[in-house]
Every structure is written in structure tokens, then in C-alpha cells.
Design an enzyme around this catalytic site. Structure first.
Site, PDB file in Angstrom:
ATOM      1  N   GLN A  14       0.902  12.389  26.504  1.00  0.00           N
ATOM      2  CA  GLN A  14       1.221  13.547  25.670  1.00  0.00           C
ATOM      3  C   GLN A  14       0.014  13.916  24.802  1.00  0.00           C
ATOM      4  OE1 GLN A  14       4.691  15.325  24.781  1.00  0.00           O
ATOM      5  NE2 GLN A  14       4.134  15.184  26.914  1.00  0.00           N
ATOM      6  N   GLY A  71       8.588  16.626  30.796  1.00  0.00           N
ATOM      7  CA  GLY A  71       7.307  15.979  31.085  1.00  0.00           C
ATOM      8  C   GLY A  71       6.920  15.056  29.951  1.00  0.00           C
ATOM      9  N   GLU A  90       3.217  17.229  20.206  1.00  0.00           N
ATOM     10  CA  GLU A  90       2.396  18.381  19.853  1.00  0.00           C
ATOM     11  C   GLU A  90       1.186  17.979  19.012  1.00  0.00           C
ATOM     12  OE1 GLU A  90       5.903  21.670  19.325  1.00  0.00           O
ATOM     13  OE2 GLU A  90       5.761  20.127  17.814  1.00  0.00           O
ATOM     14  N   LYS A 143       2.293   4.491  27.422  1.00  0.00           N
ATOM     15  CA  LYS A 143       1.718   5.287  28.510  1.00  0.00           C
ATOM     16  C   LYS A 143       2.070   6.768  28.354  1.00  0.00           C
ATOM     17  CE  LYS A 143       1.500   3.475  32.619  1.00  0.00           C
ATOM     18  NZ  LYS A 143       1.743   2.970  33.998  1.00  0.00           N
ATOM     19  N   THR A 144       3.355   7.054  28.172  1.00  0.00           N
ATOM     20  CA  THR A 144       3.744   8.469  28.080  1.00  0.00           C
ATOM     21  C   THR A 144       3.224   9.087  26.784  1.00  0.00           C
ATOM     22  OG1 THR A 144       5.910   7.855  27.175  1.00  0.00           O
ATOM     23  CG2 THR A 144       5.779   8.203  29.545  1.00  0.00           C
TER      24      THR A 144
END
Ligand code: FES
Ligand code: FES
Lengths: 172, 739
Positions: free
Chosen positions: B634, B478, B702, B629-630
Site C-alpha cells: 500500500q 487491493g 493513503e 507485506k500488504t
């Protein structure tokens, strides 16, 4: 026993030899329609959402044998990779998913939810019960049965609002 | 197709990157907010996850689990189960595992399921013709035990804590600094056991062909997973292939081989037919990993001007006996804030609870919110604005080692974030702003996550028609691996992204570090970049120029005033580049981290104690952003994870036997859509870190989680005038203080 399910417009006669088979497992394991996902098998996550006779339900919470003659729409009936529905395209543009596991359920839920809103069904956050508006909070509340641990919620709201907004403009 | 021409490029990261090669490329796709290439498959339900595409003849497995917290299995009603409809086998096998492997173990976890270490541990496997039959038989299983539950250690208060030398450190004299300081705080916080709760339950489908195992599984690190599985089975790693094309979320819970993988492989071997096992949601909670609970003591002190003079951070965490992993709570404390007197303590208790493992940002996810909340307390004690207080205490160099930072953008993130958020509107006096029943407050936190590189290899093939194929065993959980690896290859080779195909998630492909520790994109991306660079070298040779003079764009090859079609230069050949990046000395001399700052507005109901997050915004610096975008998604996901951590998420362990009292998604509360406001997320697109890797990109998956819960509890303190030091801040805790 034989059960006839009409899935995405195609009637299927399924021999269900075990009454414990859920509608979700019938779709996934017996019809190989694995677009509908199993997140909890408990009615708690929304990954298995399909539309049965026009209403969204959690397909893990219902048995296949209870759906004789029912019309069922799954994500496979909404659009294919080469021919995506507007909502599916909007999910891609707005990045309304990451891992993609909750996504079919989100899209099924959103599809049915917009229809519920159009028919004037109120929700927990509706102020004037007579005419719920297409507000972000209405979308959020009505989509809160579909968990997304990747947590794409704001993007999901953007995607739904865009499509619903365009549809409303078209209708006006 | 003719044999490809093979090229190779290895690079060890010993020196900082000087070339910033991606910035010199011409295609212009890197860093753009390109849509995910696998998007059409995911939104149409055609992306195939582990528990799908079962081969014909697949049988189904269901785990029998221990009903006691400690002891031995002495018997099972196997005969009775074997007579149940459809049952094919009841398997008790010493190769089955106690708990999943930890990330990167590359060897089998603890084996031998007959000895019980925690309630809910799988002890046997029932296999039947159908899922329903397997489940029914599994639930009818009755084990006999030699029960030593009275010796089980369930509560942290009962545990003896190990104090591993290597995990303690001290410099100066913190006790003295605390005494001499103008202002100080000495506070204890706690965070509960938490669960990853990825939406896709752990699942595996196994079959053997000619002595070789193929396993469709939901895993994050295929190279080490294949080694773990082979070791558990007692076969050569060459006999094992794992496929994880799509992974329905991991967050660390799928870093190591799990019960479903080992169980399905053993059952398929015994039965000579494919076997599928999907863990039930309850089994996911109790038989994978959890994030350890933590108890943390933070001591901070500063002079009258608000300059830190000391910082102490001690953490008590737990795990099963014999597990190496322990939540590295203090990981970022050593370098985030200044102060010449420092003390770090790390204590590990051994509990008979579901094993503890890595969950999104192990360490910083629970450590940073706590140190940051303590920083907030000290800023209040010193009467200095929290933003200003933090800005005063950003060190010039790593205060524990004296090493320089590879890059430190913390101050930038804080300043930009404060401006975007409108921090100047913050209520100056805690508990002073009210809208009817709602108390309003602002809070902020620094966001810190260490940056790492992991050895990775990728193969990039330019085909005669001028299309490219990227291959590595990297996974996309993802995180956007399909997107960023496609973009890197497209940028380096001057191809529109549609002409690049990226194939991932197959342990037969070149090994990458996998998805974990926010290393994946930068590590596997660097290997793709190097592989593509090898191809550029060959193209330059064919053009008779140096690689530096070569421009590749939209499928054309340009050298000086000559321009040719790529397919023309390939002249019917396939070029295959293999790129490898290795960790090196560049990380020794400099402290590397990704940075951020988050700002939050909450409304706290004085009637019900509910906390609403009204606004949450973040600014992040993580080196080169590979896909805007990704990367943004995240960060958004990390921030929402932090809302859960601050307000909702807590595993309740039964004090008698440690079992999970809330082992499903109705009782373990993760954020839902209505819990989440719109978010303002800003990525510092100009950031680069030459010490990180040749792409100068750092981890971002993270980062955004590492402090969010701090910003939220700080906002709650500003709204209510009360500090909440026990996570999550649920209504009962709020009402107790509001009275
Ligand atoms: S699988 Fe049906 S609601 Fe979760
Ligand atoms: S996209 Fe991963 S759970 Fe929603």
C-alpha cells in the site's frame, strides 16, 4: 460465421454473427474466459494481454474473426489455483498485485516477454543490441505496456527476475 | 448443522485502549507478511470482478451522454435507435443520476438526467442484445437540447467562490507575524484536475428476482451504496443486495453508487432480464469523479533560528453546483507544523465540469506536498538544512486546538529516513551536482494523513470442526482486507490462517464502514477482533477460566495446565460472535494522524527536461501494522501515485466546454514500470496508538501518497536551483526554466 479458435489447447467453434466482436469480448463473453481483463478497450493498458501463436498481443485491438485457426493462450492456460505456474507463485510471494485486475495481463505479458528476451530481441533500453541481458531495466521497459494503478511495479519486477533467474540457472 | 450459539460484543471507542490484546495472543500471525489468501484466484484469473459471471439472458447497456456543458435535453432520436439491430430499449428515466454519490452519502445523488450540468453527463441508456449492438446504437444517438452553454462556468478564473464560515479559521495575527519575521515565504502553487484511473472500469450487472434486486458492482462502501441505490430507485433498502467480491481498484472513484449501478438496475427492472453495463474508459474519465484542481497560497514565516511563527494556507477548489464535497486541502495544515499565528482559508467555486469527489487521500494528497514544498523554500531562505528545519518545527501539541497528539512519530520517521537514505550526501548548493547532462538533487517531505474510525460490524463463526468463518460487507479493493481480517481472526482464535475463511463484499453481511479514508482495515478489523473476543469468552467459560487466562494456539485451548483440542471444547456446537466497534470520545480529546517521511533522489536532464526518480524511500508509522507485506505494498502504491502526481498526471479541460481532452490512458499519463525505481520502505513495527481503536492500528492506504510529490519537487529544486510551483512538473516547464 463460424470461427475456430484453439484456446489453451482446446479447439472451440464459435458462431460469430457480428464482425465487430473483439477477440477480448469473444473470450470474456462467449467463452466465459473472464480471466483476461478489459481495462481500456483501446490498446492502452495491457490488461487484455493474451498470447496468440506465440506472441503477446492486446486482445481488445483485434477482431475474433481474424483468428481462424489460431492458437491462443490465456491466463486460464497458464495455471489454475490448485496448480499454479512458477510465475504465478512468484507474483503471490512478492505481492506483485493488489486489486488483481491488471494481474492476468501482467503474467501473460511477462511469460511472453521472457521468451522474447531469450530469443535475443532488443528493446529500447538494450545497450548491446546483440545480447540483451536480464537486467531490471530490461524487465521494466518490456513490462511498461502493462499499467498497474495499484502500482506494484517493483514487486512485479522482483517476481519476474526471480523466476527468470531460476530458469536461467536451470538452463546453465 | 445445529443452530449456532450467538454471542455479541459492542465497543464504543471512548477511552484509550489499555489492553493491547493482540499483543497478548499466542498464534503469532498478526503483522506477519502473510501472502494474500485470495492470491491464487487473482493470479489465475479466477477472482470474479463486477462485469463477469453474467446470468443467462444478460442484455447490455451503453450510456448516451450530453454533448453540451449546460442546458436541457428536449429530445432524442429514440424511434430511429429502436429500429437498430438488437436494440431492446432506449431509456430516459428521471431516477437516473447526474453524478455518482460521494463516499458515505447513503442517499441518492442528484437525479434527473434531463438537466445537463457538464459535458459528458449520461442522459439516456441504450440496451441491446449484445455489447456491440448497444455501443453502436449508443453512438448513433442524437439528442436535441435547450442549450444554455453560454451560461456554463468552465474556468476556475470565471467562478464565484463560496467561503463557507465553518471552513475558515484564524488565530493570532499572521500579517503582522509575516512582517516581523526574520524569514518568510508567500507563494502560490497549483495542482490540476486528476483522475483515479483504477484499472477496472466501473461496471454493474443487475437482475431482479421476486421484487428484489441483486447487483454485481464495483463499489467500495456497500452499506451506504445499497442505501444510495435503493433511494435512487425508490425502493426499500431491504430490496437491494450489492455484491463486490473483488474490486479492481477504487482510489475513491467507487465510493458512491454510480451511473452504471442505477442504470443497470432501472434497465433490468424495465426489461425483466439481467442487464450489464461496463463504462467505457472515456466514460470512466468523464462521467465518474475527478480530483478537483487546486490553487493554493501558502504563507510561512520564522524567526532567525528557524522556528515558525506563522503559517497560512488558503485553497481554491471546485465542484458541481449543489455538491457537498470539496477537496479538504488544508486538512493536515492545522496540526502538522508549529507557529502561533495561523490562518486557514477554503474557497469553493462552482464549475460545469465533471463532478469532483474523493480521490486517494482527499486533502492531504494535494495539500501536504504544497505546504511541504513551501517549508522547503523557507528552510532554504533561512539557510537551514530541510531535515533540521522540519525537526525544529514539530509541535508538542496540536497548535490549533492545544490538544495533545495521540502519538506523534514524525520526528522518528524523519530521522530514521534521513539515515537510511544517506541524506548527509545531499548537494549543499542547489544546481551544483551534475553527471553529464543530468542534474542531481535530493529532496524530502513529511508525510501526514489524519486517522479515522468508522462504525463497523462483523460476524465470526467457529464451526464444530474448529475452523472459522469471518463475514462482513467490507470490501477488498487491493488493500489487503482479505489478508488482515483473516489474520486478526486467526490470531484471536489461535488458528492457523488456513483454517479461517473470510467472506467479504456482500451488502447482506454485517455492515462495515467499507473501504475509504484509510479507515477500513482498522475499523472492520476491530469489529472482527471484538467478534472473536466474544467467542473467546465462551470458550473460557467452557474451560472454567477467565478469558485472560485462556490461551488459544494452533487449534488447542489452554487454561492453566489443562489443554484441550478446540473441536473437543466446541463439542459439536457452532459459536457465532458478532462484534461492533463505534466511534467514541477517544478521538475528541486527541489529534490522531499517521506519520511518515519520504526521501527522493532525482536526475533532471538539462537537454530534454525529463525528470527521473532515481531513488525513493519512505518510513511510516501507522500504529500496529496488520500485515507487513500488504502494508508495504500500500505504501509503495501510494508513493508511485505520488510520482504520477509530481511528474505526469493532469486532466486537460477544453476551455470552451470543459470536456476532457485527454480522456484515456494513452493521454492521461499514470506511471508505468520504467518510471519507477526500486524503493526502500520501512514500517515502524513497534508503533501503537491506543486512542485509535482496540487494535491500536491506524490508516496506511493513503498515507504514503501524502507528501511524495513534495519530496520530488524539493529534489528537483535541489537539482536545478529552480522552484516549480505548478504540478505536474513536465518537461516543458523544466526546459522553460533551465533555458
Ligand atoms: S483492454 Fe486491451 S489494452 Fe486495455
Ligand atoms: S493490481 Fe491493481 S491495477 Fe495492478
Amino acid at each position: 460465421m463460424d470461427v475456430t479458435l484453439t484456446v489453451n489447447g482446446t479447439p472451440h467453434v464459435l458462431e460469430i454473427d457480428d464482425p465487430r466482436v473483439s477477440l477480448l469480448d469473444a473470450l470474456r463473453q462467449r467463452l466465459d474466459l473472464t480471466g483476461t481483463k478489459k481495462g481500456c478497450d483501446h490498446g492502452q493498458c495491457g490488461a487484455c494481454t493474451v498470447i496468440v501463436n506465440g506472441r503477446r498481443i492486446n486482445s481488445c485491438l483485434t477482431l475474433a474473426v481474424m483468428h481462424e485457426g489460431d492458437e491462443i493462450t490465456t491466463i486460464e492456460g497458464i495455471g489454475t489455483p490448485g496448480d499454479l505456474a512458477p510465475l504465478q507463485q512468484a507474483f503471490i510471494r512478492h505481492d506483485g498485485f493488489q486489486c488483481g485486475y491488471c494481474t492476468p495481463g501482467q503474467i501473460m505479458s511477462a511469460t511472453a516477454m521472457l521468451e522474447e528476451l531469450r530469443q535475443g530481441w532488443p528493446s529500447q533500453v538494450t545497450g548491446d543490441l546483440g545480447s540483451p541481458a536480464l537486467s531490471d531495466d530490461e524487465i521494466r521497459e518490456r513490462m511498461s505496456g502493462n499499467l498497474c494503478r495499484c502500482s506494484c511495479y517493483p514487486n512485479i519486477v522482483d517476481a519476474i527476475r526471480e523466476v527468470a533467474g531460476k530458469a536461467a540457472e536451470g538452463a546453465a | 448443522m445445529p443452530e449456532p450459539i450467538e454471542l455479541k460484543l459492542d465497543h464504543r471507542m471512548d477511552l484509550p485502549d489499555q489492553e493491547d490484546l493482540l499483543d497478548r495472543m499466542a498464534q503469532g500471525v498478526i503483522s506477519t507478511p502473510m501472502d494474500r489468501p485470495e492470491g491464487p484466484l487473482k493470479v489465475s484469473g479466477t477472482a470474479s470482478y463486477a462485469d463477469e459471471d453474467h446470468p443467462p439472458g444478460t442484455a447490455y447497456g451503453w450510456f448516451v451522454r450530453a454533448n453540451i456543458a449546460k442546458g436541457w435535453v428536449t429530445g432524442l432520436n429514440t424511434k430511429e435507435l429502436q429500429t437498430m439491430p438488437g436494440v431492446l430499449a432506449v431509456i430516459r428515466d428521471d431516477r437516473m443520476i447526474r453524478n455518482p454519490a460521494q463516499g458515505g452519502d447513503a442517499k441518492s445523488p442528484h437525479q434527473g438526467p434531463a438537466e445537463i450540468f457538464y459535458k459528458g453527463q449520461p442522459i439516456a441508456l441504450v440496451v441491446a442484445e449484445t455489447f456491440e449492438q448497444a455501443r453502436d446504437a449508443g453512438l448513433a444517438a442524437r439528442a436535441e437540447y435547450k442549450d444554455s452553454s453560454h451560461k456554463a462556468v468552465i474556468l476556475p478564473a470565471q467562478a464565484k467562490y463560496e467561503e463557507p464560515r465553518s471552513k475558515q479559521s484564524s488565530q493570532g495575527n499572521l500579517d503582522r507575524a509575516m512582517k516581523k519575521a526574520a524569514f518568510s515565504v508567500d507563494v502560490e502553487y497549483d495542482t490540476p484536475s486528476m483522475s483515479h484511473a483504477a484499472m477496472e472500469p466501473h461496471a454493474a450487472v443487475a437482475w431482479w428476482e421476486d421484487g428484489r434486486l441483486t447487483l454485481r458492482g464495483s463499489y467500495q462502501m456497500l452499506n451506504s451504496n445499497a442505501q444510495e441505490l435503493a433511494d435512487a430507485l425508490g425502493v426499500s433498502v431491504k430490496k437491494v443486495r450489492i455484491l463486490s467480491r473483488y474490486v479492481g481498484g477504487g482510489f475513491g472513484s467507487k465510493l458512491g453508487i454510480g451511473h452504471e449501478g442505477v442504470g443497470a438496475a432501472i434497465a433490468a427492472q424495465k426489461l425483466g432480464r439481467p442487464v450489464a453495463i461496463a463504462l467505457h474508459r472515456r466514460q470512466v474519465f468523464e462521467a465518474t469523479h475527478r480530483r478537483s484542481e487546486t490553487r493554493q497560497r501558502v504563507r510561512l514565516c520564522c524567526d532567525a533560528d528557524g522556528h515558525l511563527t506563522g503559517i497560512g494556507h488558503e485553497a481554491w477548489v471546485s465542484n458541481l453546483p449543489g455538491e457537498d464535497f470539496s477537496e479538504p486541502v488544508t486538512q493536515a495544515t492545522s496540526f502538522t507544523w508549529a507557529g502561533e499565528n495561523r490562518e486557514i482559508g477554503h474557497y469553493i467555486g462552482r464549475l460545469n465540469l465533471t463532478g469532483a469527489g474523493s480521490m486517494r487521500a482527499p486533502g492531504e494528497a494535494v495539500g501536504v506536498p504544497v505546504t511541504d514544498a513551501a517549508m522547503d523554500e523557507l528552510s532554504e531562505a533561512a539557510g537551514i538544512d530541510p531535515v533540521e528545519f522540519r525537526l525544529r518545527n514539530i509541535p508538542e501539541t496540536d497548535p490549533s486546538t492545544g490538544k495533545p497528539f495521540s502519538s506523534n512519530r514524525l520526528a522518528d520517521c524523519i530521522r530514521i529516513g534521513a539515515e537510511r537514505f544517506g541524506w548527509s550526501e545531499r548537494p549543499k548548493v542547489p544546481g551544483s551536482r551534475r553527471e553529464g547532462e543530468w542534474l542531481i538533487g535530493f529532496g524530502m517531505s513529511a508525510i501526514i494523513r489524519v486517522n479515522m474510525l468508522g462504525d463497523s460490524t462483523a460476524r465470526v463463526t467457529l464451526r464444530p470442526d474448529g475452523t472459522a468463518l469471518v463475514e462482513t460487507d467490507m470490501t477488498d479493493i487491493g488493500t489487503g482486507s482479505y489478508s488482515v481480517l483473516t489474520q486478526i481472526a486467526a490470531e484471536m482464535l489461535g488458528l492457523p490462517p488456513e483454517r479461517v475463511t473470510t467472506v467479504l463484499g456482500d451488502s447482506d453481511l454485517p455492515p462495515s464502514i467499507g473501504s475509504g479514508g484509510s479507515r477500513g482495515a482498522a475499523s472492520s478489523g476491530s469489529s472482527v477482533m471484538l467478534a472473536a473476543r466474544a467467542l473467546r469468552g465462551k470458550l473460557a467459560e467452557r474451560m472454567g477460566c477467565d478469558e485472560e487466562e485462556l490461551t488459544l494456539k494452533d487449534g488447542t485451548v489452554i487454561a492453566g495446565n489443562r489443554q484441550r483440542d478446540l473441536a473437543d471444547v466446541l463439542a459439536g456446537d457452532s459459536l457465532q460472535g458478532t462484534g461492533t466497534i463505534r466511534k467514541g470520545k477517544a478521538e475528541d480529546g486527541h489529534r490522531q494522524s499517521s506519520w511518515g517521511a519520504e526521501f527522493c533522489e532525482v536526475a533532471v536532464s538539462s537537454v530534454t527536461g525529463e525528470v527521473h526518480v532515481r531513488r525513493l524511500s519512505g518510513v511510516f508509522a501507522a500504529g500496529r501494522i496488520l500485515n507487513a507485506k500488504t502494508a508495504r505494498s500500500q505504501c509503495m502504491g501510494g508513493m508511485i501515485f505520488g510520482i504520477g502526481q509530481a511528474l505526469h498526471e493532469e486532466v486537460f479541460h477544453d476551455a470552451r466546454d470543459g470536456s476532457f481532452m485527454n480522456r484515456d490512458l494513452a493521454e492521461y499519463h499514470v506511471p508505468v514500470n520504467l518510471d519507477v525505481p526500486h524503493m526502500d520502505i520501512e514500517l515502524l513495527m513497534d508503533d501503537r496508538d491506543p486512542f485509535a481503536n482496540p487494535m491500536q492500528a491506524k490508516g496506511i492506504g493513503e498515507l504514503a501518497l501524502c507528501g511524495t510529490a513534495g519530496a520530488i519537487v524539493n529534489a528537483i529544486a535541489n537539482a536545478t536551483g529552480h522552484r516549480f510551483r505548478s504540478f505536474p512538473v513536465t518537461l516543458d516547464k523544466v526546459l522553460e526554466k533551465l533555458g
